[in-house]
Design an enzyme around this catalytic site. Structure first.
Site, PDB file in Angstrom:
ATOM      1  N   ASP A 131      44.989 126.609 102.963  1.00 25.79           N
ATOM      2  CA  ASP A 131      43.990 126.193 103.950  1.00 25.79           C
ATOM      3  C   ASP A 131      42.873 127.218 104.075  1.00 25.79           C
ATOM      4  O   ASP A 131      41.699 126.892 104.093  1.00 25.79           O
ATOM      5  CB  ASP A 131      44.645 125.934 105.317  1.00 25.79           C
ATOM      6  CG  ASP A 131      45.469 127.110 105.826  1.00 25.79           C
ATOM      7  OD1 ASP A 131      45.685 128.088 105.068  1.00 25.79           O
ATOM      8  OD2 ASP A 131      45.916 127.051 106.982  1.00 25.79           O
ATOM      9  N   ASP A 159      42.122 134.767 104.367  1.00 21.81           N
ATOM     10  CA  ASP A 159      41.513 135.675 105.340  1.00 21.81           C
ATOM     11  C   ASP A 159      41.541 137.084 104.740  1.00 21.81           C
ATOM     12  O   ASP A 159      40.651 137.454 103.983  1.00 21.81           O
ATOM     13  CB  ASP A 159      42.328 135.543 106.635  1.00 21.81           C
ATOM     14  CG  ASP A 159      41.755 136.296 107.804  1.00 21.81           C
ATOM     15  OD1 ASP A 159      40.532 136.334 107.946  1.00 21.81           O
ATOM     16  OD2 ASP A 159      42.540 136.844 108.601  1.00 21.81           O
ATOM     17  N   PHE A 211      37.404 132.753 114.087  1.00 18.88           N
ATOM     18  CA  PHE A 211      38.659 132.001 114.137  1.00 18.88           C
ATOM     19  C   PHE A 211      38.377 130.500 114.198  1.00 18.88           C
ATOM     20  O   PHE A 211      37.610 130.033 115.032  1.00 18.88           O
ATOM     21  CB  PHE A 211      39.501 132.434 115.341  1.00 18.88           C
ATOM     22  CG  PHE A 211      40.899 131.919 115.258  1.00 18.88           C
ATOM     23  CD1 PHE A 211      41.826 132.514 114.416  1.00 18.88           C
ATOM     24  CD2 PHE A 211      41.289 130.801 115.984  1.00 18.88           C
ATOM     25  CE1 PHE A 211      43.115 132.022 114.304  1.00 18.88           C
ATOM     26  CE2 PHE A 211      42.583 130.303 115.885  1.00 18.88           C
ATOM     27  CZ  PHE A 211      43.491 130.914 115.032  1.00 18.88           C
ATOM     28  N   GLY A 247      49.592 124.980 107.010  1.00 19.82           N
ATOM     29  CA  GLY A 247      48.159 124.770 107.187  1.00 19.82           C
ATOM     30  C   GLY A 247      47.477 123.895 106.156  1.00 19.82           C
ATOM     31  O   GLY A 247      46.494 123.227 106.463  1.00 19.82           O
ATOM     32  N   LYS A 272      37.220 133.539 103.893  1.00 21.01           N
ATOM     33  CA  LYS A 272      36.458 134.490 104.719  1.00 21.01           C
ATOM     34  C   LYS A 272      36.202 135.746 103.883  1.00 21.01           C
ATOM     35  O   LYS A 272      36.990 136.702 103.929  1.00 21.01           O
ATOM     36  CB  LYS A 272      37.257 134.869 105.966  1.00 21.01           C
ATOM     37  CG  LYS A 272      37.518 133.730 106.951  1.00 21.01           C
ATOM     38  CD  LYS A 272      38.282 134.266 108.161  1.00 21.01           C
ATOM     39  CE  LYS A 272      38.709 133.172 109.099  1.00 21.01           C
ATOM     40  NZ  LYS A 272      39.604 133.668 110.177  1.00 21.01           N
TER      41      LYS A 272
HETATM   42  P1  IMP Z   1      45.797 136.139 105.060  1.00 17.68           P
HETATM   43  O1  IMP Z   1      47.154 136.443 104.493  1.00 17.68           O
HETATM   44  O2  IMP Z   1      45.274 137.275 105.917  1.00 17.68           O
HETATM   45  O3  IMP Z   1      44.790 135.729 104.017  1.00 17.68           O
HETATM   46  O4  IMP Z   1      45.983 134.977 106.085  1.00 17.68           O
HETATM   47  C1  IMP Z   1      46.161 133.682 105.681  1.00 17.68           C
HETATM   48  C2  IMP Z   1      46.798 132.869 106.768  1.00 17.68           C
HETATM   49  O5  IMP Z   1      46.380 133.288 108.086  1.00 17.68           O
HETATM   50  C3  IMP Z   1      46.350 131.430 106.646  1.00 17.68           C
HETATM   51  O6  IMP Z   1      47.184 130.712 105.783  1.00 17.68           O
HETATM   52  C4  IMP Z   1      46.410 130.964 108.084  1.00 17.68           C
HETATM   53  O7  IMP Z   1      47.718 130.525 108.383  1.00 17.68           O
HETATM   54  C5  IMP Z   1      46.104 132.192 108.911  1.00 17.68           C
HETATM   55  N1  IMP Z   1      44.683 132.230 109.346  1.00 17.68           N
HETATM   56  C6  IMP Z   1      43.731 133.110 108.942  1.00 17.68           C
HETATM   57  N2  IMP Z   1      42.548 132.859 109.542  1.00 17.68           N
HETATM   58  C7  IMP Z   1      42.764 131.791 110.347  1.00 17.68           C
HETATM   59  C8  IMP Z   1      41.896 131.039 111.237  1.00 17.68           C
HETATM   60  O8  IMP Z   1      40.691 131.293 111.406  1.00 17.68           O
HETATM   61  N3  IMP Z   1      42.474 129.996 111.885  1.00 17.68           N
HETATM   62  C9  IMP Z   1      43.788 129.658 111.736  1.00 17.68           C
HETATM   63  N4  IMP Z   1      44.621 130.337 110.925  1.00 17.68           N
HETATM   64  C10 IMP Z   1      44.122 131.393 110.225  1.00 17.68           C
END
Ligand code: IMP
Length: 179
Positions: A103, A106, A156, A48, A134
């Site tokens: 990128d 979340d 998203f 990403g 986020k």
């Molecule tokens: P986390 O481990 O929950 O912080 O998720 C991080 C990963 O989830 C990012 O590197 C993205 O690959 C994916 N991700 C989280 N939110 C989105 C979104 O809104 N669009 C696309 N990919 C996302």
């Protein structure tokens, strides 16, 4: 408002490519100031972050280096600091000042595990830049990025490197799923 369809879902433009360029340049300026006199190693998290890393590094005026990893994290292992690296680190990180380039953060699960791993491997310092953050979705406070392009609501998004089921990464603007 400009819309795109990705895998049969409709997304509305959220950030134009001009707005993105401004945000990225602002992050680079902060990093250039904070790391003056140092030679940070940027670690770009694939897939990403490829566009963000590319744009960000063009504005970095430090004697910087970049390398790439691909991560897969699991709830069970990330809490113990273990991350599964589909593409592992290719360079030694002992005593390096690391700046992770993501990128989007979340829940923070992926970065929570990776930051812990880099520290255990002997990095001198570890900071995180994420183009998007986020805050309302965050579950791992240690994964809060120091350098953020933009904080967004929990929705998203696709484009600018981010995918929906592997599609949409090539879009130059950022789009949010239409309600
Ligand atoms: P986390 O481990 O929950 O912080 O998720 C991080 C990963 O989830 C990012 O590197 C993205 O690959 C994916 N991700 C989280 N939110 C989105 C979104 O809104 N669009 C696309 N990919 C996302």
């Amino acid at each position: 408002m400009q819309s795109v369809t990705v895998n049969n879902l409709v997304f509305d433009e959220y950030l134009s490519k001009e707005e993105i360029a401004t945000l990225v340049a602002q992050v680079a300026e902060r990093i250039n100031t904070d790391y003056a006199g140092r030679e940070p190693l940027f670690v770009c998290v694939l897939n990403g972050a490829f566009m963000y890393a590319s744009d960000l590094l063009k504005h970095i005026t430090l004697p910087a280096e970049i390398t790439f990893v691909r991560l897969k994290s699991y709830e069970g292992t990330a809490t113990t600091g273990k991350v599964n690296m589909l593409i592992p680190l290719q360079v030694p990180i002992q005593d390096r000042d690391i700046i992770i380039v993501e990128d989007i953060v979340d829940t923070g699960l992926t970065m929570h595990g990776f930051i812990q791993y880099l520290k255990e491997e002997g990095a001198r310092s570890v900071e995180l830049t994420s183009f998007l953050f986020k805050p309302d979705a965050l579950q791992y406070p240690d994964a809060t990025p120091k350098y953020i392009g933009k904080s967004i609501p929990t929705a998203f998004v696709v484009g600018y490197g981010l995918d929906y089921d592997e599609k949409g990464r090539n879009l130059e603007s950022l789009y949010v799923l239409k309600k």
